[in-house]
Design a protein around this motif. Structure first.
Motif, mmCIF file in Angstrom:
data_model
loop_
_atom_site.group_PDB
_atom_site.id
_atom_site.type_symbol
_atom_site.label_atom_id
_atom_site.label_comp_id
_atom_site.label_asym_id
_atom_site.label_seq_id
_atom_site.Cartn_x
_atom_site.Cartn_y
_atom_site.Cartn_z
ATOM 1 N N PRO A 1 3.036 10.435 6.879
ATOM 2 C CA PRO A 1 1.847 9.790 6.328
ATOM 3 C C PRO A 1 2.158 8.424 5.742
ATOM 4 O O PRO A 1 3.154 8.227 5.060
ATOM 5 C CB PRO A 1 1.394 10.775 5.241
ATOM 6 N N ALA A 2 1.303 7.467 6.045
ATOM 7 C CA ALA A 2 1.335 6.137 5.457
ATOM 8 C C ALA A 2 -0.099 5.775 5.071
ATOM 9 O O ALA A 2 -1.052 6.486 5.425
ATOM 10 C CB ALA A 2 1.910 5.111 6.426
ATOM 11 N N TYR A 3 -0.251 4.692 4.347
ATOM 12 C CA TYR A 3 -1.581 4.274 3.915
ATOM 13 C C TYR A 3 -2.431 3.891 5.121
ATOM 14 O O TYR A 3 -2.110 2.963 5.863
ATOM 15 C CB TYR A 3 -1.466 3.085 2.958
ATOM 16 N N GLN A 4 -3.504 4.635 5.359
ATOM 17 C CA GLN A 4 -4.416 4.422 6.486
ATOM 18 C C GLN A 4 -3.674 4.374 7.823
ATOM 19 O O GLN A 4 -4.014 3.597 8.718
ATOM 20 C CB GLN A 4 -5.242 3.134 6.285
ATOM 21 N N GLY A 5 -2.643 5.205 7.950
ATOM 22 C CA GLY A 5 -1.925 5.229 9.213
ATOM 23 C C GLY A 5 -0.755 6.184 9.159
ATOM 24 O O GLY A 5 -0.676 7.053 8.279
ATOM 25 N N THR A 6 0.139 6.040 10.092
ATOM 26 C CA THR A 6 1.326 6.893 10.149
ATOM 27 C C THR A 6 2.547 6.027 10.458
ATOM 28 O O THR A 6 2.424 4.897 10.924
ATOM 29 C CB THR A 6 1.201 7.978 11.237
ATOM 30 N N LEU A 7 3.725 6.590 10.193
ATOM 31 C CA LEU A 7 4.952 5.911 10.579
ATOM 32 C C LEU A 7 5.864 6.902 11.284
ATOM 33 O O LEU A 7 5.860 8.097 10.993
ATOM 34 C CB LEU A 7 5.635 5.268 9.369
ATOM 35 N N GLN A 8 6.612 6.389 12.235
ATOM 36 C CA GLN A 8 7.604 7.169 12.968
ATOM 37 C C GLN A 8 8.989 6.656 12.567
ATOM 38 O O GLN A 8 9.164 5.465 12.317
ATOM 39 C CB GLN A 8 7.412 7.041 14.478
ATOM 40 N N GLN A 9 9.943 7.560 12.537
ATOM 41 C CA GLN A 9 11.269 7.159 12.066
ATOM 42 C C GLN A 9 12.365 7.931 12.780
ATOM 43 O O GLN A 9 12.279 9.142 12.965
ATOM 44 C CB GLN A 9 11.382 7.395 10.563
ATOM 45 N N SER A 10 13.406 7.201 13.167
ATOM 46 C CA SER A 10 14.651 7.804 13.633
ATOM 47 C C SER A 10 15.674 7.642 12.526
ATOM 48 O O SER A 10 15.791 6.561 11.942
ATOM 49 C CB SER A 10 15.144 7.118 14.909
ATOM 50 N N ASN B 1 0.837 -1.196 0.000
ATOM 51 C CA ASN B 1 0.000 0.000 0.000
ATOM 52 C C ASN B 1 0.873 1.248 0.000
ATOM 53 O O ASN B 1 1.698 1.433 0.900
ATOM 54 C CB ASN B 1 -0.917 0.023 1.230
ATOM 55 N N THR B 2 0.678 2.108 -1.005
ATOM 56 C CA THR B 2 1.470 3.334 -1.143
ATOM 57 C C THR B 2 0.676 4.530 -0.648
ATOM 58 O O THR B 2 -0.509 4.674 -0.971
ATOM 59 C CB THR B 2 1.876 3.551 -2.612
ATOM 60 N N ASN B 3 1.322 5.387 0.127
ATOM 61 C CA ASN B 3 0.655 6.581 0.632
ATOM 62 C C ASN B 3 0.465 7.609 -0.482
ATOM 63 O O ASN B 3 1.126 7.557 -1.525
ATOM 64 C CB ASN B 3 1.445 7.213 1.784
ATOM 65 N N ASN B 4 -0.419 8.534 -0.261
ATOM 66 C CA ASN B 4 -0.686 9.593 -1.239
ATOM 67 C C ASN B 4 -0.834 10.904 -0.485
ATOM 68 O O ASN B 4 -1.809 11.099 0.246
ATOM 69 C CB ASN B 4 -1.947 9.278 -2.032
#
Length: 224
Positions: A196-205, A138-141
């Motif tokens: 932003p991610a597909y139907q959600g979010t992501l956190q990153q260090s 799933n690719t974010n938009n």
């Protein structure tokens, strides 16, 4: 979607793979940097620092995944394919920082023609990322690059999202006063809150290392 997992120690790279590529790619295709500042005295100064860095996960690498996928616990190695997980920050993992600057003469007088100085910088600021990611197919938009969709906190083409801190060390050589060349090595750590991610979010260090070659000039930069 029942997914809450962490991918550990993912390796990424920027768009410029070899030094020779700088002659065959767009000037603004690789990373670029802008700085503007003021020296308070001969030794100390402050600058506004913008680093337009690029980040692309290396497809095919294996990384340890922990957490849950589709409600099923996971803890083990996964191959990061284009569909399982990939992330591209080609419009930038953009660092906007305020740096403290220190310089010390090595050869000649500060800011005089043919002089060489040590230069060190350290600072912190905010991140302005633009991300494209594919997770489990799933690719974010984030929408089109328009004026009304330029900036947001967790949406928009760029997000005012996260913080960064870093330091760099190197040398500044005055080619012909006031024009100088500056070569530094920079290490920075950044944290993104809710990309932003597909139907959600992501956190990153993100740990970043870059070698920066700059050309610039010092206005009214005389030395006593």
């Amino acid at each position: 979607m029942g997914n809450d997992f962490t991918i550990h120690d993912v390796q990424g790279q920027d768009e410029l793979q070899q030094l020779g590529d700088i002659f065959t790619t767009s000037l603004f295709g690789p990373q670029y940097n802008f700085r503007i500042g003021r020296f308070i005295n001969d030794s100390f100064g402050v600058e506004l620092n913008f680093d337009h860095t690029k980040y692309t996960t290396i497809v095919g690498q294996t990384a340890n995944v922990t957490g849950g996928i589709g409600g099923t616990p996971v803890n083990g190695p996964y191959q990061l394919t284009n569909t399982f997980f990939s992330e591209v920050l080609h419009n930038g993992a953009n660092h906007l920082m305020i740096n403290g600057v220190y310089r010390s003469p090595l050869v000649g007088k500060l800011n005089e023609t043919s002089s060489l100085a040590f230069i060190g910088k350290a600072g912190a600021g905010v991140m302005l990322p633009h991300t494209t990611d594919t997770i489990l197919g799933n690719t974010n938009n984030v929408g089109d690059k328009t004026f009304s969709n330029s900036f947001g906190l967790t949406n928009g083409w760029w997000q005012l999202n996260g913080w960064t801190a870093g330091a760099e060390l190197g040398f500044r050589y005055v080619v012909w006063k006031p024009v100088y060349l500056e070569l530094t090595d920079k290490v920075a750590y950044s944290y993104f809150g809710d990309l932003p991610a597909y139907q959600g979010t992501l956190q990153q260090s993100l740990w970043m290392n870059e070698i920066i070659l700059s050309v610039g000039f010092t206005y009214d930069g005389t030395s006593k």
